[in-house]
Write a protein that holds these residues in place. Structure first.
Motif, PDB file in Angstrom:
ATOM      1  N   TYR A 343       0.564  -0.901   0.091  1.00 27.70           N
ATOM      2  CA  TYR A 343      -0.044   0.106   0.138  1.00 27.70           C
ATOM      3  C   TYR A 343       0.572   1.031   0.399  1.00 27.70           C
ATOM      4  N   ILE A 344       1.798   1.109   0.836  1.00 28.83           N
ATOM      5  CA  ILE A 344       2.485   2.144   0.569  1.00 28.83           C
ATOM      6  C   ILE A 344       2.808   2.927  -0.493  1.00 28.83           C
ATOM      7  N   GLY A 345       2.428   2.339  -2.165  1.00 34.38           N
ATOM      8  CA  GLY A 345       2.874   3.419  -3.628  1.00 34.38           C
ATOM      9  C   GLY A 345       1.837   3.526  -3.487  1.00 34.38           C
ATOM     10  N   LEU A 346       0.828   3.536  -3.126  1.00 33.07           N
ATOM     11  CA  LEU A 346      -0.625   3.904  -3.813  1.00 33.07           C
ATOM     12  C   LEU A 346      -0.863   5.169  -3.337  1.00 33.07           C
ATOM     13  N   PRO A 347      -1.435   6.413  -3.936  1.00 26.75           N
ATOM     14  CA  PRO A 347      -1.585   7.817  -3.676  1.00 26.75           C
ATOM     15  C   PRO A 347      -2.816   7.216  -2.933  1.00 26.75           C
ATOM     16  N   GLU A 348      -3.772   6.803  -2.427  1.00 28.40           N
ATOM     17  CA  GLU A 348      -4.488   7.284  -2.142  1.00 28.40           C
ATOM     18  C   GLU A 348      -4.540   6.145  -0.647  1.00 28.40           C
ATOM     19  N   THR A 349      -4.387   5.579  -0.647  1.00 29.80           N
ATOM     20  CA  THR A 349      -3.035   4.801   0.830  1.00 29.80           C
ATOM     21  C   THR A 349      -2.844   6.767   1.898  1.00 29.80           C
ATOM     22  N   THR A 350      -3.660   6.085   3.164  1.00 28.70           N
ATOM     23  CA  THR A 350      -2.617   7.237   4.200  1.00 28.70           C
ATOM     24  C   THR A 350      -2.975   6.175   5.592  1.00 28.70           C
ATOM     25  N   VAL A 351      -1.319   6.633   5.508  1.00 31.68           N
ATOM     26  CA  VAL A 351      -0.882   5.633   7.005  1.00 31.68           C
ATOM     27  C   VAL A 351      -0.631   7.099   7.913  1.00 31.68           C
ATOM     28  N   ILE A 352      -0.920   6.226   9.367  1.00 35.02           N
ATOM     29  CA  ILE A 352      -1.038   7.663  10.651  1.00 35.02           C
ATOM     30  C   ILE A 352      -0.117   6.705  11.676  1.00 35.02           C
ATOM     31  N   ILE A 353       0.887   7.695  11.750  1.00 27.48           N
ATOM     32  CA  ILE A 353       1.726   7.058  12.774  1.00 27.48           C
ATOM     33  C   ILE A 353       1.281   7.979  14.081  1.00 27.48           C
ATOM     34  N   ILE A 354       1.169   7.207  15.108  1.00 25.53           N
ATOM     35  CA  ILE A 354       0.767   7.030  16.543  1.00 25.53           C
ATOM     36  C   ILE A 354       1.270   7.443  17.575  1.00 25.53           C
ATOM     37  N   GLY A 355       2.765   6.899  17.592  1.00 23.13           N
ATOM     38  CA  GLY A 355       3.550   7.168  18.616  1.00 23.13           C
ATOM     39  C   GLY A 355       5.172   7.913  18.620  1.00 23.13           C
ATOM     40  N   TYR A 356       5.759   7.806  19.522  1.00 23.89           N
ATOM     41  CA  TYR A 356       6.969   8.141  19.371  1.00 23.89           C
ATOM     42  C   TYR A 356       7.884   7.278  18.416  1.00 23.89           C
ATOM     43  N   GLN A 357       8.602   7.888  17.198  1.00 19.56           N
ATOM     44  CA  GLN A 357       9.567   7.216  16.499  1.00 19.56           C
ATOM     45  C   GLN A 357      10.918   7.220  16.301  1.00 19.56           C
ATOM     46  N   ALA A 358      11.603   6.793  16.963  1.00 19.67           N
ATOM     47  CA  ALA A 358      13.270   7.062  17.344  1.00 19.67           C
ATOM     48  C   ALA A 358      14.401   6.552  15.868  1.00 19.67           C
ATOM     49  N   GLU A 359      15.487   7.360  16.465  1.00 18.02           N
ATOM     50  CA  GLU A 359      15.911   7.950  15.480  1.00 18.02           C
ATOM     51  C   GLU A 359      16.670   6.573  14.498  1.00 18.02           C
ATOM     52  N   GLY A 360      15.983   6.473  12.901  1.00 17.90           N
ATOM     53  CA  GLY A 360      16.680   5.265  12.201  1.00 17.90           C
ATOM     54  C   GLY A 360      15.744   4.559  11.963  1.00 17.90           C
ATOM     55  N   THR A 361      14.402   4.667  12.274  1.00 20.11           N
ATOM     56  CA  THR A 361      13.429   3.817  12.650  1.00 20.11           C
ATOM     57  C   THR A 361      12.823   4.429  10.475  1.00 20.11           C
ATOM     58  N   ARG A 362      11.925   3.022  10.560  1.00 19.28           N
ATOM     59  CA  ARG A 362      10.826   3.429   8.838  1.00 19.28           C
ATOM     60  C   ARG A 362      10.728   4.304  10.026  1.00 19.28           C
ATOM     61  N   GLY A 363       9.900   4.781  10.721  1.00 21.79           N
ATOM     62  CA  GLY A 363       8.407   5.238  11.156  1.00 21.79           C
ATOM     63  C   GLY A 363       8.921   7.325  11.504  1.00 21.79           C
ATOM     64  N   ARG A 364      10.337   7.010  11.563  1.00 27.26           N
ATOM     65  CA  ARG A 364      10.831   8.296  12.289  1.00 27.26           C
ATOM     66  C   ARG A 364      10.755   8.652   9.934  1.00 27.26           C
ATOM     67  N   LYS A 365      11.675   7.978   9.636  1.00 27.61           N
ATOM     68  CA  LYS A 365      12.001   8.022   8.459  1.00 27.61           C
ATOM     69  C   LYS A 365      10.640   8.837   7.036  1.00 27.61           C
ATOM     70  N   LEU A 366       9.793   7.800   8.127  1.00 23.52           N
ATOM     71  CA  LEU A 366       8.572   8.377   6.766  1.00 23.52           C
ATOM     72  C   LEU A 366       7.898   9.609   7.637  1.00 23.52           C
ATOM     73  N   LEU A 367       7.932  10.237   8.541  1.00 21.53           N
ATOM     74  CA  LEU A 367       7.210  11.330   8.911  1.00 21.53           C
ATOM     75  C   LEU A 367       8.582  12.393   8.585  1.00 21.53           C
ATOM     76  N   GLU A 368       9.782  12.187   8.286  1.00 15.74           N
ATOM     77  CA  GLU A 368      10.833  12.867   8.017  1.00 15.74           C
ATOM     78  C   GLU A 368      10.485  13.059   6.286  1.00 15.74           C
ATOM     79  N   GLY A 369       9.611  12.124   6.227  1.00 13.03           N
ATOM     80  CA  GLY A 369       9.460  12.631   4.242  1.00 13.03           C
ATOM     81  C   GLY A 369       9.726  11.881   3.727  1.00 13.03           C
ATOM     82  N   ALA A 370      10.486  10.778   3.768  1.00 10.02           N
ATOM     83  CA  ALA A 370      11.416   9.979   2.812  1.00 10.02           C
ATOM     84  C   ALA A 370      10.631   9.491   1.627  1.00 10.02           C
ATOM     85  N   LYS A 371      11.178   9.465   0.337  1.00 13.29           N
ATOM     86  CA  LYS A 371      10.926   9.461  -0.890  1.00 13.29           C
ATOM     87  C   LYS A 371       9.971   7.662  -1.688  1.00 13.29           C
ATOM     88  N   GLU A 372      11.662   6.870   0.096  1.00 13.35           N
ATOM     89  CA  GLU A 372      11.281   5.409  -0.712  1.00 13.35           C
ATOM     90  C   GLU A 372      11.837   4.910   1.015  1.00 13.35           C
TER      91      GLU A 372
END
Length: 451
Positions: A343-372
């Motif tokens: 689903y991450i490659g579909l524009p209609e998908t929404t991912v909602i991050i709800i907790g602390y994201q440690a440095e270097g985790t995929r969650g942190r990268k997504l919040l920081e605007g990772a393109k892939e």
């Protein structure tokens, strides 16, 4: 008395603090490092003391970053007692087994796909090694002194955060050492507010959100808006969640929204076997949370609960709009990765991050605007909408942490700020010194001090 900061210093993971006093060694928490590779590699390093020489482990709670290194500790010779509350024992068992299973599976995938840098990828520990931890658990009651030695005792008090989480007050050498563990919020939807310490000579305070204030927005309103917007686009909503307490909090808010007719009648799915098991822990430990029996039953009935991976596959390929809550919370492993691969490659998908994201985790990268993002050795473009609801964090913010110190009847000799990245910890240090005049220090990883 010597204090050594083995983990959880300058980082929010790998919490381990070693106390040596009169020949007794006590380890407060025994967490696994997560996030960036230099931190993860520390999991393979030996402790600065032989595990066989440690007498006790005192667990504040059952999250992986506080208990996830126990199988290595036991495998390397620890034979002492591990003290914790009853819910923490149950949560830690689930988390350790889940962690071991994931590590075994990822090592297997790496070997089959040949994307490991090692000739043969090995799990940090196996399910068999995790199971060897369990006989060492000793369940304690809160607010009662537990004698560890003739002159050493510990008292556990509620810390909020997750079910069973506690602050530990250690009395030894005529001193009181207070280890906050992770501090919950004063206004959490499910957890009771943390108990504030009244005395402490040396205080070890977490600083995860030491430089942040949670927004005043209502997370329920945000969930409503994000879900309705995603459904209008015909998309699926994926909520990476910690299986313990956050998953249940999100379930509770979604149930409230559904009963109030504010979100549509689409499938609401819990796809985390551990999160489902945690529901039983909630049911069996009612004094630890605010959720009444009737509400608990109704809430659970609203959700499709997935345990078998075949059901996960079927759900992934069902094109209908749906809300999926899946572990892990920092997107470091677990079934949420299978959903994101699709689903991450579909524009209609929404991912909602709800907790602390440690440095270097995929969650942190997504919040920081990772393109892939990289999942199982393959890169996937990020075309989904990535959103965050800060108000659902299980950690107290700067205001909560300052408030936790507000009823101390004595001035501590020192406050050590642990379990936080350096910038948040340092900002909290300044705030504590300005507000209370306490001597405050941010210790370094590996630092040893004499008290």
């Amino acid at each position: 008395m010597k204090i050594k900061f083995i983990g959880g210093a300058g980082t929010v993971t790998g919490s381990k603090t070693l106390i040596e006093s009169n020949g007794i060694r006590i380890l407060i928490d025994c967490g696994q490092f997560q996030g960036i590779k230099p931190l993860r590699e520390l999991n393979w390093e030996p402790l600065p003391v032989l595990p066989s020489t440690i007498d006790f482990v005192l667990l504040t709670h059952g999250h992986l970053d506080h208990c996830g290194w126990l199988p290595r500790l036991v495998d390397q010779g620890f034979k002492g007692k591990i003290y914790c509350t009853s819910p923490t024992k149950d949560v830690a068992k689930l988390i350790l087994l889940d962690s071991a299973k994931i590590q075994e599976e990822e090592a297997k995938k790496a070997n089959e796909g040949k994307f490991s840098k090692h000739e043969i990828a090995q799990p940090l520990y196996t399910v068999v090694q995790a199971e060897k931890v369990f006989p060492l658990f000793r369940v304690i009651k809160t607010n009662e002194a537990i004698p560890l030695d003739a002159e050493i005792s510990a008292v556990y008090t509620n810390a909020g955060h997750i079910i069973g989480a506690c602050t530990i007050e250690l009395q030894l050498e005529n001193k009181i050492l207070v280890f906050s563990g992770d501090i919950g919020r004063d206004n959490d939807a499910l957890m009771y507010p943390p108990t504030k310490p009244k005395r402490g000579d040396y205080i070890f305070l977490e600083s995860t959100y030491g430089n942040r204030l949670h927004p005043n927005t209502d997370p329920k309103d945000e969930l409503e808006m994000y879900i309705n917007n995603a459904v209008q686009k015909g998309g699926t909503i994926i909520i990476p969640s910690f299986a313990v307490e956050r998953a249940q909090s999100v379930m509770y808010l979604l149930w409230k929204l559904k009963t109030e007719g504010r979100i549509p009648n689409i499938p609401y799915i819990i796809d985390t076997p551990m999160g489902i098991s945690v529901l039983d822990i909630f049911s069996n430990n009612r004094k630890w949370h605010k959720l009444p029996e009737h509400d608990y039953v109704e809430m659970c009935n609203m959700f499709t609960m997935i345990a078998e991976y075949q059901e996960t596959i079927e759900t992934i390929f069902n094109k209908q709009s749906k809300v999926v809550i899946a572990a892990s919370g920092m997107v470091t492993g677990g079934r949420v990765l299978s959903y994101l691969e699709r689903y991450i490659g579909l524009p209609e998908t929404t991912v909602i991050i709800i907790g602390y994201q440690a440095e270097g985790t995929r969650g942190r990268k997504l919040l920081e605007g990772a393109k892939e993002i990289k999942i199982h050795g393959k890169y996937y473009p990020v075309l989904a909408t990535i959103l965050e609801i800060e108000g659902l964090s299980a950690h107290g913010d700067q205001k909560d942490l300052l408030n936790w110190l507000s009823v101390l009847e004595n001035k501590p000799k020192k406050v050590f700020l642990v379990h936080g990245e350096n910038a948040p910890a340092d900002e909290l240090r300044i705030k504590i010194q300005e507000k209370y005049g306490f001597d405050c220090k941010v210790p370094l990883m590996g630092q040893e001090l004499e008290l």
